[in-house]
Enzyme design. Structure first.
Site, PDB file in Angstrom:
ATOM      1  N   ASP A  38       0.878  -1.102  -0.090  1.00 43.79           N
ATOM      2  CA  ASP A  38       0.068  -0.072   0.020  1.00 43.79           C
ATOM      3  C   ASP A  38       0.878   1.172  -0.146  1.00 43.79           C
ATOM      4  O   ASP A  38       2.475   1.178   0.278  1.00 43.79           O
ATOM      5  CB  ASP A  38      -0.944   0.210   1.241  1.00 43.79           C
ATOM      6  CG  ASP A  38      -2.135   0.692   0.987  1.00 43.79           C
ATOM      7  OD1 ASP A  38      -3.202   0.051   0.921  1.00 43.79           O
ATOM      8  OD2 ASP A  38      -2.148   1.927   1.162  1.00 43.79           O
ATOM      9  N   ASP A  64       3.779   2.091  -4.418  1.00 43.24           N
ATOM     10  CA  ASP A  64       2.710   2.763  -5.273  1.00 43.24           C
ATOM     11  C   ASP A  64       2.620   2.138  -6.425  1.00 43.24           C
ATOM     12  O   ASP A  64       3.472   1.612  -7.725  1.00 43.24           O
ATOM     13  CB  ASP A  64       3.348   4.281  -5.714  1.00 43.24           C
ATOM     14  CG  ASP A  64       2.051   5.153  -6.456  1.00 43.24           C
ATOM     15  OD1 ASP A  64       1.283   4.595  -7.214  1.00 43.24           O
ATOM     16  OD2 ASP A  64       2.346   6.281  -6.610  1.00 43.24           O
ATOM     17  N   TYR A 155     -13.466   7.561 -11.835  1.00 43.42           N
ATOM     18  CA  TYR A 155     -13.761   6.340 -11.245  1.00 43.42           C
ATOM     19  C   TYR A 155     -14.394   5.348 -12.066  1.00 43.42           C
ATOM     20  O   TYR A 155     -14.097   4.055 -12.172  1.00 43.42           O
ATOM     21  CB  TYR A 155     -14.396   6.592  -9.948  1.00 43.42           C
ATOM     22  CG  TYR A 155     -14.312   5.331  -8.950  1.00 43.42           C
ATOM     23  CD1 TYR A 155     -13.434   5.133  -8.428  1.00 43.42           C
ATOM     24  CD2 TYR A 155     -15.473   4.841  -8.799  1.00 43.42           C
ATOM     25  CE1 TYR A 155     -13.188   3.778  -7.249  1.00 43.42           C
ATOM     26  CE2 TYR A 155     -15.713   3.595  -7.815  1.00 43.42           C
ATOM     27  CZ  TYR A 155     -14.669   2.996  -7.097  1.00 43.42           C
ATOM     28  OH  TYR A 155     -14.771   2.037  -6.221  1.00 43.42           O
ATOM     29  N   LYS A 159     -13.088   1.739 -13.596  1.00 46.19           N
ATOM     30  CA  LYS A 159     -13.444   0.541 -12.930  1.00 46.19           C
ATOM     31  C   LYS A 159     -13.845  -0.361 -14.270  1.00 46.19           C
ATOM     32  O   LYS A 159     -13.991  -1.621 -14.412  1.00 46.19           O
ATOM     33  CB  LYS A 159     -14.582   0.511 -11.994  1.00 46.19           C
ATOM     34  CG  LYS A 159     -14.172   1.137 -10.646  1.00 46.19           C
ATOM     35  CD  LYS A 159     -13.041   0.157 -10.040  1.00 46.19           C
ATOM     36  CE  LYS A 159     -12.430   0.444  -8.636  1.00 46.19           C
ATOM     37  NZ  LYS A 159     -11.523  -0.523  -7.872  1.00 46.19           N
ATOM     38  N   THR A 190     -16.500   0.717   4.107  1.00 49.43           N
ATOM     39  CA  THR A 190     -14.791   0.837   4.558  1.00 49.43           C
ATOM     40  C   THR A 190     -14.726   2.363   4.488  1.00 49.43           C
ATOM     41  O   THR A 190     -15.617   3.109   4.451  1.00 49.43           O
ATOM     42  CB  THR A 190     -14.015   0.228   3.489  1.00 49.43           C
ATOM     43  OG1 THR A 190     -14.342   1.181   2.068  1.00 49.43           O
ATOM     44  CG2 THR A 190     -14.547  -1.239   3.136  1.00 49.43           C
TER      45      THR A 190
END
Ligand SMILES: NC(=O)c1ccc[n+]([C@@H]2O[C@H](COP(=O)([O-])OP(=O)(O)OC[C@H]3O[C@@H](n4cnc5c(N)ncnc54)[C@H](O)[C@@H]3O)[C@@H](O)[C@H]2O)c1
Length: 251
Positions: A38, A64, A155, A159, A190
């Protein structure tokens, strides 16, 4: 369940928290050794400690996923510490909450670079390891935003790219025993989602609640297992039925 996964090595991106952390923990409880990556170095190291506490081996790396140099270095570390991985779990992702009037071209491209480009880079880097194993698995975390209109173009398009990549890579892994699948969470409890929006999203979900990270990690675990050996190039929606229905009349 899934005793065949014991002793295998997994790489998990986005392992600092949320779904990545829960996935790492669940795999560890099945005896999988987990390399956690991460950009959040401190939190990813906490995840690796959690993995070790269940008796599995682990490695925490600050990576990264958009950097070829960093991903190559991670591969060398994983080989040296845990051995070649056979489970490639692309969980890392970034949600840019800007609509078209605010999202410039650079912002759009950055979403694509992280969510689709990072998934491609990590998969490509560890692909020879998964192939060498013979029953390797790639699981990509997409989103319901990849197949329905969604307020954030960067986004959503990134995706959608992950979903097509999932199908296309099936050609690259043809005949190798490696399968490539995706999960498409709907709203998942989350750090990525706004806490105050959860009650409204619960009310809009047919099962009455949004998914937990555990709900989604359970599906990822299944896709890694021998039970899913024939599941290839597809995606599993984990949204409590949210995108299965459309209602004109009810609010
Ligand atoms: N939470 C939701 O409602 C939801 C819904 C659908 C899909 N998803 C997807 O689930 C996955 C996990 O997200 P989450 O909900 O656990 O949120 P999260 O924000 O807790 O996890 C995402 C992780 O990815 C890491 N990351 C971001 N950019 C990175 C980079 N360049 N390199 C390495 N790591 C990077 C972040 O540091 C973070 O730890 C993501 O791919 C996300 O898009 C989440």
């Amino acid at each position: 369940v899934y005793p065949e996964l014991g002793g295998r090595v997994a790489v998990v991106t986005g392992a600092a928290g949320g779904l990545g952390r829960v996935t790492a923990q669940r795999l560890a409880s099945l005896g999988v050794h987990v390399a956690c990556a991460d950009i959040d170095e401190e939190a990813v190291s906490d995840t690796a400690d959690m993995v070790r506490s269940s008796g599995a081996r682990s490695l925490a790396s600050r990576v990264d996923i958009t950097s070829t140099e960093e991903v190559n270095r991670w591969r060398d570390e994983v080989h040296a510490e845990l051995g070649p991985p056979s489970l490639i779990l692309n969980v890392a992702g970034s949600l840019d909450r800007r609509m078209m009037d605010q999202l410039d071209q650079a912002g759009f491209m950055r979403s694509v670079e992280i969510n689709a480009g990072g998934t491609y880079l990590v998969t490509r880097t560890f692909a020879p390891d998964a192939v060498a194993h013979g029953a390797g698995r790639v699981v990509n975390v997409a989103s319901i935003a990849g197949f329905i209109g969604y307020p954030y173009p960067g986004y959503a398009a990134s995706k959608a790219a992950v979903l097509n990549l999932t199908r296309t890579l099936v050609l690259d892994f043809w005949g190798t025993g490696v399968t490539v699948n995706a999960v498409c969470p709907g709203a998942m409890d989350t750090p990525m989602i706004k806490r105050e929006a959860i009650p409204l999203m619960n009310a809009k979900t047919p099962i009455g609640r949004v998914a937990t990270a555990d709900d989604v990690a359970g599906v990822i675990e299944f896709l890694c297992s021998a039970a899913a050996a024939c599941v290839n190039g597809t995606s599993v929606v984990v949204d409590g039925g949210a995108t299965a229905v459309f209602r004109y009349f009810e609010t």
